[in-house]
Design a protein around this motif. Structure first.
Motif, PDB file in Angstrom:
ATOM      1  N   LYS A  33       0.831  -1.204   0.000  1.00  0.00           N
ATOM      2  CA  LYS A  33       0.000   0.000   0.000  1.00  0.00           C
ATOM      3  C   LYS A  33       0.873   1.265   0.000  1.00  0.00           C
ATOM      4  O   LYS A  33       0.617   2.213  -0.727  1.00  0.00           O
ATOM      5  CB  LYS A  33      -0.898   0.047   1.237  1.00  0.00           C
ATOM      6  CG  LYS A  33      -1.955  -1.014   1.250  1.00  0.00           C
ATOM      7  CD  LYS A  33      -3.157  -0.559   0.460  1.00  0.00           C
ATOM      8  CE  LYS A  33      -4.172  -1.675   0.363  1.00  0.00           C
ATOM      9  NZ  LYS A  33      -4.804  -1.747  -0.942  1.00  0.00           N
ATOM     10  N   ALA A  34       1.897   1.246   0.855  1.00  0.00           N
ATOM     11  CA  ALA A  34       2.728   2.434   0.992  1.00  0.00           C
ATOM     12  C   ALA A  34       3.418   2.756  -0.330  1.00  0.00           C
ATOM     13  O   ALA A  34       3.456   3.904  -0.748  1.00  0.00           O
ATOM     14  CB  ALA A  34       3.750   2.228   2.103  1.00  0.00           C
ATOM     15  N   PHE A  35       3.922   1.738  -1.001  1.00  0.00           N
ATOM     16  CA  PHE A  35       4.678   2.023  -2.212  1.00  0.00           C
ATOM     17  C   PHE A  35       3.791   2.303  -3.411  1.00  0.00           C
ATOM     18  O   PHE A  35       4.237   2.871  -4.398  1.00  0.00           O
ATOM     19  CB  PHE A  35       5.687   0.903  -2.482  1.00  0.00           C
ATOM     20  CG  PHE A  35       6.862   1.033  -1.565  1.00  0.00           C
ATOM     21  CD1 PHE A  35       7.828   2.006  -1.800  1.00  0.00           C
ATOM     22  CD2 PHE A  35       6.976   0.240  -0.429  1.00  0.00           C
ATOM     23  CE1 PHE A  35       8.887   2.179  -0.937  1.00  0.00           C
ATOM     24  CE2 PHE A  35       8.038   0.405   0.441  1.00  0.00           C
ATOM     25  CZ  PHE A  35       8.995   1.375   0.183  1.00  0.00           C
ATOM     26  N   ARG A  36       2.520   1.920  -3.284  1.00  0.00           N
ATOM     27  CA  ARG A  36       1.603   2.229  -4.369  1.00  0.00           C
ATOM     28  C   ARG A  36       1.076   3.659  -4.294  1.00  0.00           C
ATOM     29  O   ARG A  36       0.366   4.109  -5.189  1.00  0.00           O
ATOM     30  CB  ARG A  36       0.417   1.250  -4.349  1.00  0.00           C
ATOM     31  CG  ARG A  36       0.732  -0.124  -4.922  1.00  0.00           C
ATOM     32  CD  ARG A  36       0.892  -0.078  -6.435  1.00  0.00           C
ATOM     33  NE  ARG A  36      -0.286   0.516  -7.089  1.00  0.00           N
ATOM     34  CZ  ARG A  36      -1.373  -0.181  -7.397  1.00  0.00           C
ATOM     35  NH1 ARG A  36      -1.441  -1.467  -7.171  1.00  0.00           N
ATOM     36  NH2 ARG A  36      -2.407   0.412  -7.967  1.00  0.00           N
ATOM     37  N   MET A  37       1.395   4.383  -3.212  1.00  0.00           N
ATOM     38  CA  MET A  37       0.869   5.753  -3.096  1.00  0.00           C
ATOM     39  C   MET A  37       1.463   6.644  -4.177  1.00  0.00           C
ATOM     40  O   MET A  37       2.619   6.491  -4.542  1.00  0.00           O
ATOM     41  CB  MET A  37       1.208   6.347  -1.722  1.00  0.00           C
ATOM     42  CG  MET A  37       0.345   5.837  -0.607  1.00  0.00           C
ATOM     43  SD  MET A  37       0.877   6.531   0.949  1.00  0.00           S
ATOM     44  CE  MET A  37      -0.096   8.021   1.007  1.00  0.00           C
ATOM     45  N   LYS A  38       0.634   7.584  -4.627  1.00  0.00           N
ATOM     46  CA  LYS A  38       1.115   8.510  -5.649  1.00  0.00           C
ATOM     47  C   LYS A  38       2.184   9.420  -5.059  1.00  0.00           C
ATOM     48  O   LYS A  38       2.031   9.920  -3.944  1.00  0.00           O
ATOM     49  CB  LYS A  38      -0.040   9.379  -6.165  1.00  0.00           C
ATOM     50  CG  LYS A  38      -0.764   8.771  -7.346  1.00  0.00           C
ATOM     51  CD  LYS A  38      -1.736   9.774  -7.935  1.00  0.00           C
ATOM     52  CE  LYS A  38      -2.846  10.073  -6.958  1.00  0.00           C
ATOM     53  NZ  LYS A  38      -3.894  10.965  -7.392  1.00  0.00           N
ATOM     54  N   SER A  39       3.227   9.668  -5.824  1.00  0.00           N
ATOM     55  CA  SER A  39       4.309  10.516  -5.313  1.00  0.00           C
ATOM     56  C   SER A  39       3.806  11.898  -4.949  1.00  0.00           C
ATOM     57  O   SER A  39       4.221  12.491  -3.959  1.00  0.00           O
ATOM     58  CB  SER A  39       5.417  10.646  -6.347  1.00  0.00           C
ATOM     59  OG  SER A  39       6.057   9.410  -6.470  1.00  0.00           O
ATOM     60  N   SER A  41       0.917  12.772  -3.846  1.00  0.00           N
ATOM     61  CA  SER A  41       0.195  12.846  -2.583  1.00  0.00           C
ATOM     62  C   SER A  41       1.144  12.605  -1.407  1.00  0.00           C
ATOM     63  O   SER A  41       0.979  13.178  -0.339  1.00  0.00           O
ATOM     64  CB  SER A  41      -0.993  11.881  -2.557  1.00  0.00           C
ATOM     65  OG  SER A  41      -0.578  10.559  -2.503  1.00  0.00           O
ATOM     66  N   VAL A  42       2.167  11.799  -1.614  1.00  0.00           N
ATOM     67  CA  VAL A  42       3.153  11.598  -0.562  1.00  0.00           C
ATOM     68  C   VAL A  42       3.817  12.921  -0.228  1.00  0.00           C
ATOM     69  O   VAL A  42       3.955  13.302   0.939  1.00  0.00           O
ATOM     70  CB  VAL A  42       4.217  10.564  -0.997  1.00  0.00           C
ATOM     71  CG1 VAL A  42       5.407  10.590  -0.058  1.00  0.00           C
ATOM     72  CG2 VAL A  42       3.613   9.178  -1.049  1.00  0.00           C
ATOM     73  N   GLU A  44       2.669  15.927  -0.738  1.00  0.00           N
ATOM     74  CA  GLU A  44       1.705  16.822  -0.108  1.00  0.00           C
ATOM     75  C   GLU A  44       1.546  16.472   1.377  1.00  0.00           C
ATOM     76  O   GLU A  44       1.583  17.330   2.260  1.00  0.00           O
ATOM     77  CB  GLU A  44       0.382  16.655  -0.861  1.00  0.00           C
ATOM     78  CG  GLU A  44      -0.786  17.409  -0.327  1.00  0.00           C
ATOM     79  CD  GLU A  44      -2.090  16.825  -0.904  1.00  0.00           C
ATOM     80  OE1 GLU A  44      -2.065  16.342  -2.061  1.00  0.00           O
ATOM     81  OE2 GLU A  44      -3.103  16.836  -0.190  1.00  0.00           O
ATOM     82  N   LEU A  45       1.411  15.181   1.668  1.00  0.00           N
ATOM     83  CA  LEU A  45       1.182  14.763   3.047  1.00  0.00           C
ATOM     84  C   LEU A  45       2.385  15.053   3.924  1.00  0.00           C
ATOM     85  O   LEU A  45       2.250  15.445   5.079  1.00  0.00           O
ATOM     86  CB  LEU A  45       0.863  13.263   3.094  1.00  0.00           C
ATOM     87  CG  LEU A  45      -0.454  12.868   2.429  1.00  0.00           C
ATOM     88  CD1 LEU A  45      -0.621  11.356   2.408  1.00  0.00           C
ATOM     89  CD2 LEU A  45      -1.628  13.516   3.150  1.00  0.00           C
ATOM     90  N   SER A  46       3.580  14.878   3.358  1.00  0.00           N
ATOM     91  CA  SER A  46       4.747  15.057   4.217  1.00  0.00           C
ATOM     92  C   SER A  46       4.986  16.533   4.537  1.00  0.00           C
ATOM     93  O   SER A  46       5.718  16.858   5.453  1.00  0.00           O
ATOM     94  CB  SER A  46       5.990  14.436   3.579  1.00  0.00           C
ATOM     95  OG  SER A  46       6.267  15.062   2.365  1.00  0.00           O
TER      96      SER A  46
END
Lengths: 59, 723
Positions: A33-39, A41-42, A44-46
């Motif tokens: 799941k973690a690695f499938r996240m869109k870059s 959005s990652v 943005e979230l961080s």
């Protein structure tokens, strides 16, 4: 207080193995799941904690 | 989108911040007093209220729940509001939380020196305070979840996951481990006994470290480290894996506190395997923290805040590497019960929790007081003094642990114990105990410098109690329900309720699998015919043993090694403890194991030893207990004690319960007459008589078993006193 219901349990050795298997399944799933996240959005979230840091944030 | 304006509550943050700073200094000062007492018993100030067994728990409770606890709340109340772009859910709840928590701390400060304790480590507080803790914790939970519910930012940042997991798991741990039946307002017995009690206690104890000292602080790290460095966390993906793997694995590792103890083998293996697996997520988290600073090391050199944080995260890495190592059975065999454990927890406590707290304080106080840090120089000085203190503490303790562990196991060529007198192994490491006290003292000085600096910072600024902010209201979900959105991790990040459920599942599986067999299966705790419940007098003595905290220095658990069976006698069996509510295995041997002390010495020896240990063991470091010869046994509640035990499943007859007080006195008179024959005159109703009865009982049931098993072998016929 507790009830000693069962006299014994067959194959108690299976417990640690079972625990390990459950863990591996969860671990693999989460990593997937973690690695499938869109870059995007990652990214943005961080930045969430830094949103109120005014001025220049090093991207 | 309409902007909404609101304000952040900084006053509550300020309150928790000063509480953590003050209790940090107080808790460490008590620690220093405890450290002095180990090599100089007279430092107990000659009072029962400040004797080692009672104030060691005061030290641990103060640093864990007062220093770190207030530190957690300070960080959570600051970061949660900002991450949710919302004020705390309710100002009233915030205030209730703050004052309720301080009330708990004050109750601990009063009751622990009075000897009101359950004896379970980090859960010593008696049942009325336990209930208060539950209430205040729930208030905290409602306030936090309420804030999350009315947030203006759709996604919950990783710090919030750690906070939620903390809330949920600590609630569960606290309630289960505190289950007890009250005898009086300040006395209760654990509903669990022996092996079960030990398993529950160390499931709690281990996870209190995990979910009180670790997960909330990881949440703080994920918020304040990027803040202080002004750059986002190294890898958000890694933080997802870190979170789930950590909370899932941590819960299983509890049994590693009981390796080689009377615990089923499979449970021990489970503890070891999961402890080793813990290295992975822990180090993932540490690297995630450290790599956040990549390319910013020049700033780390100048900024004391980042320095504190870097050492904190490094200490976290060291402690979480060492923890799994100590869970390997062959290493544990050497280090368990020694000062190695003390070194280990202080790397975590002083380094990880302590330094992260100070780093955050230095960052946060100037901000909410709208000013600059009073003195960067002083903060730097604090950093170096603190680092020196950590080294000065840890190195002597590693040394002491290793030295003593090896001495316990050393045999001569002829096959005898090289150091048969336990005290010899203690006196050997006394210099290390002195260095440790110096190291701890240095760290404390650093902390005082820090608090001074923070107070002056606050004084030169003015508190921005209400910090204005604005953000658009959270509109209903506008993202299209693509498969990725529905099933990805982002989905759960914006759904607090589902998130809590998933967390609950992750943390309960481990507990359930660990407990169910241990509780349901008879074969896991084979019964031993000759093991009988304590007599009324012995039970009173046992409660005095608990009150005085003898278990902080003495274990009651002989491990199955030749070095231990030679020294103490037969190794401990699970079946020996079936009537022990609570269990008293202990976790540290400053004195020798007492599981087989019964019948080893005459009553008179114990009497003289308790009044003045040095009269019997020259140079002893055990504190004297003269008040036990002055205070009388409380006969008024002894019947109630037996009846509560009976409810818990200890097979006392109704007759034994109703005549408990008479039986107590009958057995006590027998002992005091025996003492009189040796020239010691003591009233039979004195506490010391009860304690002697208890000590003389320890381990003797098993000897009776051997007599009946093997007619050849007759040590000393065991006659159970008929009470």
């Amino acid at each position: 207080m507790y009830r000693q219901i069962l006299e014994s349990i067959q194959g108690i050795e299976i417990y640690p193995v079972m625990s390990f298997v459950i863990f591996m399944i969860v671990f693999v799933l989460i990593s997937y799941k973690a690695f499938r996240m869109k870059s995007s959005s990652v990214e943005e979230l961080s930045y969430l904690p830094l949103e109120d840091n005014h001025g220049n944030i090093k991207k | 989108m309409a902007m909404e304006t609101f304000s952040y509550d900084n006053k509550i943050v300020r309150n928790f911040a000063f509480a953590t700073a003050i209790y940090g200094v107080v808790g460490m000062a008590v620690g220093l007093l405890v450290a002095l007492q180990i090599f100089e018993p007279a430092a107990n100030l000659g009072s029962q209220y400040t004797t080692f067994g009672r104030i060691r728990p005061l030290h641990t409770n103060a640093v864990i729940f007062a220093f770190v606890g207030n530190g957690i709340f300070m960080g959570v109340y600051y970061s949660l509001q900002r991450l949710c772009k919302a004020r705390m859910f309710s100002d009233v709840l915030s205030k209730l939380h703050f004052w309720g928590w301080q009330l708990i701390i004050v109750s601990a400060v009063v009751t622990l020196p009075l000897g009101l304790t359950t004896s379970k480590e980090y859960a010593e507080l008696e049942w009325p305070i336990d209930i208060l803790i539950t209430v205040v914790w729930v208030i905290f939970g409602i306030n936090m979840i309420g804030t999350i519910m009315k947030r203006r930012e759709k996604h919950m940042y990783v710090a919030i996951w750690f906070y939620l997991a903390t809330f949920l798991t600590v609630a569960m741990l606290h309630v289960v481990n505190s289950l007890g039946l009250p005898v009086s307002l300040f006395k209760s017995y654990s509903v669990f006994a022996g092996v079960q009690d030990a398993l529950v206690q160390w499931w709690y104890g281990h996870n209190a470290v995990a979910f009180f000292l670790t997960t909330p602080y990881l949440g703080l790290m994920y918020y304040f480290l990027p803040k202080a460095a002004n750059r986002p966390v190294f890898s958000y993906r890694l933080s997802i894996i870190h979170f789930w793997a950590l909370i899932f694995i941590y819960i299983w590792a509890g049994p590693h506190h009981l390796l080689y103890n009377a615990l089923p083998d499979w449970a021990q293996s489970l503890g070891t395997v999961f402890s080793i697996m813990l290295i992975a997520p822990s180090w993932g988290g540490m690297l995630n923290g450290l790599l956040t600073l990549r390319g910013a090391w020049d700033r780390v050199r100048q900024d004391p805040i980042l320095k504190f944080m870097v050492v904190a995260v490094t200490a976290y890495g060291m402690a979480t590497f060492e923890g799994p190592l100590l869970s390997v059975k062959s290493i544990n065999a050497l280090t368990h019960f020694t000062d190695w454990t003390i070194a280990h927890v202080h790397v975590g406590g002083l380094g990880w929790n302590g330094f992260l707290t100070f780093g955050i304080l230095y960052w946060l106080i100037p901000r909410i007081y709208q000013t600059q840090l009073y003195s960067v120089k002083l903060a730097n000085a604090h950093f170096w003094i603190g680092t020196l203190g950590i080294l000065g503490y840890a190195i002597p303790m590693y040394w002491a642990g290793l030295t003593q562990g090896l001495m316990w196991k050393q045999f001569t060529d002829e096959g005898f114990l090289q150091y048969p007198i336990f005290l010899e192994t203690v006196l050997q490491i006394v210099p290390m105990y002195m260095f440790r006290a110096i190291g701890g003292g240095i760290y404390l000085i650093g902390a005082i410098v820090g608090v001074y600096n923070l107070v002056l910072t606050a004084r030169q600024g003015t508190l921005l109690a209400e910090e204005q902010a604005s953000a658009p209201a959270l509109v209903a979900d506008t993202e299209p329900d693509t498969a990725k959105n529905v099933y990805g991790h982002r989905w759960i990040e914006s759904r607090p309720v589902q998130f809590l459920v998933a967390t609950l599942i992750a943390v309960t599986i481990g507990g359930v699998i660990e407990f169910v067999p241990a509780f349901l299966i008879k074969s896991n705790v084979p019964t031993i015919e000759s093991v009988q419940p304590y007599t009324a007098l012995e039970l009173s003595g046992r409660d005095i043993y608990i009150r005085e905290g003898c278990n902080t220095c003495h274990s009651q658990q002989v491990r199955p090694f030749r070095s231990e069976t030679e020294r103490y006698g037969e190794y401990s069996k699970p079946g020996e403890f079936v009537y022990d509510h609570p269990f008293l295995w202990g976790s540290k041997r400053i004195g020798p194991d007492l599981a087989r002390i019964g019948d080893k010495y005459p009553d008179a020896w114990h009497y003289n030893h308790m009044i003045d240990p040095r009269s019997m063991s020259p140079g002893s470091l055990m504190p004297p207990y003269p008040w036990l010869a002055d205070q009388s046994i409380d006969l008024s509640i002894i019947g109630k004690k037996l009846s509560v035990m009976k409810t818990l499943g200890v097979p006392y007859s109704d007759e034994e319960v109703s005549s408990a007080a008479d039986n107590t006195m009958a057995q006590a008179r027998e002992i005091s007459e025996g003492l009189a024959a040796s020239g010691i005159n003591v009233e039979s109703d004195r506490e010391i008589v009860a304690l002697i009865a208890y000590l003389q009982r320890l381990g003797t049931d098993l000897k009776a078993q051997r007599v009946s098993d093997n007619k050849q072998y007759k040590p000393k016929p065991y006659v159970r006193r008929g009470y």
